[in-house]
Design a protein around this motif. Structure first.
Motif, PDB file in Angstrom:
ATOM      1  N   TRP A 284       0.844  -0.966   0.104  1.00  0.00           N
ATOM      2  CA  TRP A 284       0.301  -0.151   0.125  1.00  0.00           C
ATOM      3  C   TRP A 284       0.533   1.321  -0.032  1.00  0.00           C
ATOM      4  N   THR A 285       1.863   1.452   0.741  1.00  0.00           N
ATOM      5  CA  THR A 285       2.587   2.452   0.621  1.00  0.00           C
ATOM      6  C   THR A 285       3.095   2.722  -0.896  1.00  0.00           C
ATOM      7  N   VAL A 286       3.455   2.070  -1.679  1.00  0.00           N
ATOM      8  CA  VAL A 286       4.181   2.052  -2.657  1.00  0.00           C
ATOM      9  C   VAL A 286       3.243   2.176  -3.689  1.00  0.00           C
ATOM     10  N   ARG A 287       2.113   1.978  -3.622  1.00  0.00           N
ATOM     11  CA  ARG A 287       1.010   2.255  -4.038  1.00  0.00           C
ATOM     12  C   ARG A 287      -0.081   3.537  -3.850  1.00  0.00           C
ATOM     13  N   CYS A 288       0.696   4.014  -3.389  1.00  0.00           N
ATOM     14  CA  CYS A 288      -0.106   5.235  -2.891  1.00  0.00           C
ATOM     15  C   CYS A 288       1.241   6.160  -3.395  1.00  0.00           C
ATOM     16  N   HIS A 289       2.402   6.034  -2.845  1.00  0.00           N
ATOM     17  CA  HIS A 289       3.160   7.210  -3.730  1.00  0.00           C
ATOM     18  C   HIS A 289       3.159   7.051  -5.013  1.00  0.00           C
ATOM     19  N   LEU A 290       2.624   6.031  -5.599  1.00  0.00           N
ATOM     20  CA  LEU A 290       2.950   5.334  -7.386  1.00  0.00           C
ATOM     21  C   LEU A 290       1.532   6.946  -7.232  1.00  0.00           C
ATOM     22  N   HIS A 291       0.959   6.802  -7.538  1.00  0.00           N
ATOM     23  CA  HIS A 291      -0.213   7.748  -7.558  1.00  0.00           C
ATOM     24  C   HIS A 291      -0.153   9.343  -7.214  1.00  0.00           C
ATOM     25  N   TYR A 292       0.354   9.671  -5.731  1.00  0.00           N
ATOM     26  CA  TYR A 292       1.036  11.309  -6.611  1.00  0.00           C
ATOM     27  C   TYR A 292       2.299  11.540  -6.145  1.00  0.00           C
ATOM     28  N   VAL A 293       3.000  10.191  -7.532  1.00  0.00           N
ATOM     29  CA  VAL A 293       3.815  10.934  -7.949  1.00  0.00           C
ATOM     30  C   VAL A 293       3.118  10.817  -9.230  1.00  0.00           C
ATOM     31  N   ALA A 294       3.203  10.165  -9.748  1.00  0.00           N
ATOM     32  CA  ALA A 294       1.918  10.279 -11.080  1.00  0.00           C
ATOM     33  C   ALA A 294       0.556  11.186 -11.167  1.00  0.00           C
ATOM     34  N   GLY A 295      -0.187  10.710  -9.853  1.00  0.00           N
ATOM     35  CA  GLY A 295      -0.862  11.964 -10.149  1.00  0.00           C
ATOM     36  C   GLY A 295      -2.130  11.636 -11.035  1.00  0.00           C
ATOM     37  N   ARG A 296      -2.072  10.261 -11.214  1.00  0.00           N
ATOM     38  CA  ARG A 296      -3.042   9.612 -11.511  1.00  0.00           C
ATOM     39  C   ARG A 296      -3.220   7.975 -11.253  1.00  0.00           C
ATOM     40  N   ALA A 297      -4.010   7.530 -10.956  1.00  0.00           N
ATOM     41  CA  ALA A 297      -4.167   6.060 -11.005  1.00  0.00           C
ATOM     42  C   ALA A 297      -3.518   5.602 -11.069  1.00  0.00           C
ATOM     43  N   GLU A 298      -1.825   4.815 -11.188  1.00  0.00           N
ATOM     44  CA  GLU A 298      -1.295   4.779 -12.195  1.00  0.00           C
ATOM     45  C   GLU A 298      -0.480   3.487 -10.944  1.00  0.00           C
ATOM     46  N   ASP A 299      -1.393   2.246 -11.366  1.00  0.00           N
ATOM     47  CA  ASP A 299      -0.648   1.057 -10.605  1.00  0.00           C
ATOM     48  C   ASP A 299       1.062   0.516 -11.069  1.00  0.00           C
ATOM     49  N   ARG A 300       0.845   0.620 -12.110  1.00  0.00           N
ATOM     50  CA  ARG A 300       2.389  -0.173 -13.203  1.00  0.00           C
ATOM     51  C   ARG A 300       3.470   0.438 -13.012  1.00  0.00           C
ATOM     52  N   LEU A 301       4.165  -0.008 -12.170  1.00  0.00           N
ATOM     53  CA  LEU A 301       5.669   0.500 -11.136  1.00  0.00           C
ATOM     54  C   LEU A 301       6.390   0.273 -12.230  1.00  0.00           C
ATOM     55  N   SER A 302       6.297   1.468 -13.610  1.00  0.00           N
ATOM     56  CA  SER A 302       7.134   1.125 -14.445  1.00  0.00           C
ATOM     57  C   SER A 302       8.913   1.704 -13.813  1.00  0.00           C
ATOM     58  N   PHE A 303       9.949   1.754 -14.817  1.00  0.00           N
ATOM     59  CA  PHE A 303      11.765   2.071 -15.441  1.00  0.00           C
ATOM     60  C   PHE A 303      11.223   3.799 -14.798  1.00  0.00           C
ATOM     61  N   ASP A 304      10.714   4.478 -14.977  1.00  0.00           N
ATOM     62  CA  ASP A 304      10.977   6.040 -14.708  1.00  0.00           C
ATOM     63  C   ASP A 304      10.466   6.539 -13.513  1.00  0.00           C
ATOM     64  N   LEU A 305       9.421   5.219 -13.014  1.00  0.00           N
ATOM     65  CA  LEU A 305       8.650   5.873 -11.772  1.00  0.00           C
ATOM     66  C   LEU A 305       9.917   5.481 -10.338  1.00  0.00           C
ATOM     67  N   GLN A 306      10.133   3.841 -11.046  1.00  0.00           N
ATOM     68  CA  GLN A 306      10.736   3.651  -9.982  1.00  0.00           C
ATOM     69  C   GLN A 306      11.739   4.439  -9.217  1.00  0.00           C
ATOM     70  N   PRO A 307      12.959   5.533  -9.625  1.00  0.00           N
ATOM     71  CA  PRO A 307      13.345   5.708  -9.088  1.00  0.00           C
ATOM     72  C   PRO A 307      12.821   6.941  -7.397  1.00  0.00           C
ATOM     73  N   GLU A 308      12.359   7.591  -8.298  1.00  0.00           N
ATOM     74  CA  GLU A 308      11.089   7.998  -7.543  1.00  0.00           C
ATOM     75  C   GLU A 308      10.435   7.426  -5.995  1.00  0.00           C
ATOM     76  N   ILE A 309       9.891   7.144  -6.565  1.00  0.00           N
ATOM     77  CA  ILE A 309       9.436   5.750  -5.681  1.00  0.00           C
ATOM     78  C   ILE A 309      10.537   5.226  -4.421  1.00  0.00           C
ATOM     79  N   ALA A 310      11.514   4.812  -5.385  1.00  0.00           N
ATOM     80  CA  ALA A 310      12.776   4.698  -4.161  1.00  0.00           C
ATOM     81  C   ALA A 310      13.266   5.486  -3.084  1.00  0.00           C
ATOM     82  N   SER A 311      13.546   7.162  -3.779  1.00  0.00           N
ATOM     83  CA  SER A 311      13.313   7.744  -3.353  1.00  0.00           C
ATOM     84  C   SER A 311      12.991   8.179  -1.892  1.00  0.00           C
TER      85      SER A 311
END
Length: 943
Positions: free
Chosen positions: A300-327
């Protein structure tokens, strides 16, 4: 002024004791006072009143979401965030409902048809709402629809849509809910998650009673079966692996949906309403429940960060989002691993844990329901389990299990014997046995790694003739594989941050072992004919399987081949393998990339290339082992990575090296003589079979005659002989090589090769290889192998476009402007491609070939790169003999064999810098959201 009163104290809502109070985020009383004031102040202007009400509700929502985001970024877990967002939504919806039924459509004495209850369903019903998820509502009534209820619902929905919410809604009677639940398992599951929000509570209670009696009681088996079949379909859509390097956090295997499926099944079969009540029912052991909570919070932590970073309902942890979520989650670089690789390793370990838990509990629930007899069968005795030859194990429902789970504590080797028994008997492993293994993993102490029986059991499993990959996969999921073989344990969940590898390192390795077993059994003879033939001749089968299992254990520790050889040697000696065999395994691991690198990056027609490779290999047996290892390694990287073109290159290298080794001499002079003999034989055979032979064909250098089959020689000669001009261009699809071959025969001139590359790349072709051959009358034969950017033969199925391409190449060869305009398009890297930092590298090697200078370049792949490189080489007064391209996702590795023109002295420093500048033109910075400062340094250190 009338005040709206809340029907329930919102401050009672908490995610965990002491974590937060909803009253500290939204004051329900104050919000209702403000809504009432907005209505009273604009009593004669309903449009203005509505606008003011929406502003107030939006402000409350915005405040709640900002607080949730700030708490998440400060270190709160995602489940806490989802609970908070759900509670905020509860208060906003409740305030809107009260406002609507008090000030807009008020009814003093509601009739039976005007009674209504509003329920949250789906994920929102579980009090878990991701930042950009839908809000699913059920408007429940007992009677037919009335104008009042319709007006209330319509007013609320339009308000919610104007607030920017995505609302899933249904307006049904209790009878409709029951009927649809019987017909549709999706609706049944949604109602299973129902949670009362506001309205008439008695209606919700009536639905509860009827749903339990008419839908749940006695229907558990069909629900379990339906949800497991639904899971299988979902996993199949997602690639049937939890180790894909761009996972779907919600729908992927080992993701949140798997946890939700467990939750639904446990709730349906054994009851419970809240999250904690369900986890406390007897389906879950204490350790299972703790594991469920831990991984649910992480996912759930990963998913919530994903939504906030992408600014939409994004559930695919794609390469371009992984570094930001990791940070954001506090994963930093450490020795040997980047922060993003550490984050993804944690993710895949979580997915593995969820997968093991799912396997155990789903199978347990499925078996429990299937074993419940019905009708007269309930009076018959339940079939007993069957003891196997080893009395510590039984066959229970067609699956191997422990006769007594305590036997593991008295004899920990039973942890390994379980897998050996299942492999020998050809049966699956019972989920109860898997649970026993996971619970007793610590019993397999370090000392057992040197136990002779344990060593034999392990080696028998790894080298099993019957699908060892299947057994190794379960051993990996339970943790036994990594515990008994710590070298493998280090790569469990490890990722490589690139677009080339499709799976984690451990998943790739097990897939490679399974591919090798398929080759051995002849199941891949059509795709890998050479490997299939060679396997039957291999003398060191066990060494080959061990090498495959250990081939990537050096990743993340430096040079993967050097470090891998060290770890492989140590692992084999510890497993009791004889030193000579251990050295062979170490050699294979230490050289497992050499054959693919040589075949794809070197000119195989160059005698020194073959001689150098043959000297490194040393024996025909090692060569056979290396062929099979290389083929299975490439095949297991991911879908579409292996193709016939790579197979052709490997076969050419194999046959040339085998000839050198069988001749007893692998020195360059001997190889050169062999090549000359093969070329003379090819010319002679061609002359005997063909008529009207162009003299220019016969004068082509030796490299041409050994680089192509006789049938290709014949095609080239026919095209040249039948041509009406001195310049010939022809192309044909080579399906067996997954490529299109283009030949250009023309009078040589400066920049001819670069101009031809420009036409090909501007047409959208990827150049796999380019080989240039000279005649003694001033002509050149340039042969290109080209593909589309997805690895298919270029222009396959489009002969008109292929004809236009040939016309353009013919025109450019004689210095004319092509009639067909293949205009260059500006290259733009995608977000996924730009997420990777690709450091360009250039090396100039004067010793790799005696007849040419070898220039190797690697960098970000882009359209037209080969032509730009060729231009720089020509600017440096270098003649190009051949070119070879190898792609790894967004990375390209180009190799040029060049020759300095008479009297030219190469300025290596300047040439290197010029080529680096060309490579950097495509090295774009990743477009990503700036990382925020981390507020929990301690948290990052504990990752």
């Amino acid at each position: 002024m009338q005040e709206i009163k809340s029907a329930r104290p919102a401050s009672s809502r908490r995610s965990r004791p002491g974590s937060w109070r909803i009253s500290d985020i939204i004051d329900p009383r104050q919000l209702r006072i403000q809504l009432t004031a907005a209505h009273m102040d604009n009593v004669h202007d309903q449009q203005q009143a509505r606008k003011r009400v929406l502003n107030l509700l939006h402000g409350a929502l915005f405040r709640g979401r900002m607080i949730a985001q700030e708490r998440l970024e400060a270190g709160a877990d995602g489940l806490d965030t989802a609970n908070l967002l759900s509670a905020v939504m509860d208060e906003v919806l409740h305030a809107l409902y009260d406002y609507t039924t008090t000030h807009i459509f008020r009814v003093k004495n509601p009739t039976q048809g005007e009674r209504m209850s509003v329920l949250a369903v789906g994920g929102y019903g579980r009090s878990a709402l991701a930042p950009s998820s839908d809000v699913d509502l059920l408007f429940l009534r007992t009677y037919k629809q009335t104008a009042w209820a319709e007006s209330v619902i319509e007013y609320m929905l339009y308000a919610l849509w104007d607030l920017g919410l995505k609302v899933g809604h249904a307006f049904r009677t209790i009878d409709e809910c029951i009927r649809l639940s019987k017909e549709d398992f999706t609706i049944r599951t949604a109602i299973l998650d129902k949670r009362y929000l506001f309205g008439d509570a008695e209606i919700k209670e009536e639905l509860d009673q009827r749903f339990n009696k008419e839908i749940i009681d006695g229907r558990a088996a069909e629900f379990v079966q339906a949800k497991l079949e639904e899971r299988d379909r979902r996993i199949s859509r997602e690639g049937n692996s939890r180790f894909r390097v761009e996972p779907n956090v919600k729908e992927g295997k080992g993701g949140l949906r798997d946890l939700q499926t467990l939750f639904w099944l446990a709730k349906y079969v054994h009851g419970g309403d809240t999250f904690n009540e369900v986890l406390n029912n007897h389906v879950f052991s204490k350790s299972d429940a703790a594991l469920f909570r831990r991984e649910a919070r992480f996912m759930w932590t990963v998913r919530c960060h994903l939504h906030y970073v992408a600014g939409r309902a994004e559930d695919r942890l794609s390469f371009d989002l992984q570094p930001e979520i990791a940070s954001r989650m506090g994963f930093v670089d450490r020795a040997g691993m980047t922060g993003v690789e550490r984050f993804m390793k944690r993710y895949f370990i979580a997915a593995k844990e969820v997968g093991a838990l799912t396997r155990i509990l789903c199978a347990k629930l499925e078996e429990t329901e299937q074993k419940k007899p019905s009708g007269l069968l309930r009076f018959l005795p339940i079939p007993s389990s069957k003891l196997l030859e080893n009395k510590d194990f039984i066959l229970d429902g067609g699956r191997v299990s422990y006769a007594n789970p305590d036997s593991v504590k008295s004899d920990p080797l039973n942890l390994l014997r379980l897998f050996d028994e299942a492999d020998n008997a050809g049966y699956d492993i019972h989920p109860n046995a898997i649970a026993v293994v996971r619970d007793n993993l610590k019993e397999l102490k370090v000392s057992y790694r040197k136990n002779p029986e344990a060593q034999k059991l392990f080696l028998d499993i790894v080298t099993s003739p019957d699908h060892p990959g299947t057994t190794l996969k379960i051993m990996n999921e339970t943790g036994v594989l990594g515990r008994f073989l710590p070298e493998f344990g280090r790569i469990v969940g490890q990722t490589q941050f690139n677009m080339y590898h499709h799976y984690t390192v451990d998943e790739h390795t097990i897939r490679a072992v399974e591919a090798m077993n398929d080759v051995e059994k002849g199941e891949l003879a059509d795709e890998h004919p050479l490997s299939t033939v060679l396997f039957s001749k291999i003398q060191n089968r066990r060494a080959l399987y061990l090498a495959m299992l250990l081939h990537d254990t050096g990743k993340g520790q430096g040079d993967q081949q050097i470090e891998g050889a060290k770890t492989a040697r140590g692992a084999c000696l510890r497993l009791g393998v004889e030193p000579e065999e251990a050295e062979l395994v170490a050699w294979l691991v230490g050289n497992h990339l050499e054959m693919s690198d040589t075949a794809q990056r070197r000119d195989i027609s160059d005698p020194k290339t073959v001689a150098t490779f043959a000297k490194k290999v040393g024996t025909v047996e090692r060569l056979r082992l290396l062929v099979v290892l290389t083929v299975c390694d490439i095949r297991a990287v991911g879908p579409g990575v292996w193709n016939s073109w790579k197979g052709q290159l490997l076969r050419e290298l194999y046959y040339a090296t085998e000839a050198a080794l069988r001749g007893g001499r692998a020195d360059e002079a001997s190889v050169r003589a062999q090549i000359a003999n093969r070329a003379d034989d090819a010319r002679e055979m061609f002359s005997q079979r063909s008529t009207n032979i162009p003299q220019s064909i016969l004068s082509l250098e030796n490299a041409y005659w050994i680089s192509f089959e006789a049938e290709v020689h014949q095609w080239h000669a026919e095209q040249i002989a039948s041509a009406q001009s001195d310049t010939i261009c022809a192309a044909r699809i080579e399906k067996e090589l997954s490529a299109t071959q283009v030949m250009v025969f023309a009078k040589d001139r400066p920049r001819l090769f670069a101009d031809l590359c420009r036409v090909l790349t501007s047409a959208g072709a990827d150049i796999l290889s380019a080989r240039l051959y000279s005649t003694n009358d001033g002509h050149v034969l340039d042969v290109f192998e080209i593909q589309t950017n997805i690895g298919d033969p270029f222009c396959e199925g489009d002969p008109i476009r292929l004809e236009h391409l040939c016309d353009s190449l013919r025109a450019i060869a004689v210095g004319e402007k092509p009639q067909t305009d293949f205009s260059d398009t500006e290259y733009k890297a995608s977000r996924r491609q730009a997420a990777f930092i690709v450091e360009p590298v250039v090396s100039i090697n004067k010793s790799a070939s005696n007849s040419a200078i070898v220039i190797e370049l690697s960098g970000r792949n882009r359209q037209g790169l080969m032509q730009e490189i060729a231009n720089e080489l020509l600017n440096a007064n270098l003649s190009i003999q051949s070119a070879h391209a190898e792609s790894y996702g967004m990375l390209v590795h180009d190799v040029f064999y060049v020759e300095a023109n008479d009297g030219v002295i190469i300025d290596e420093t300047k040439l290197t810098q010029d080529l680096l500048d060309v490579l950097r033109r495509g090295d774009l910075e990743a477009p990503r959201t700036p990382a925020r400062a981390l507020k929990r340094a301690k948290s990052s250190e504990n990752r």
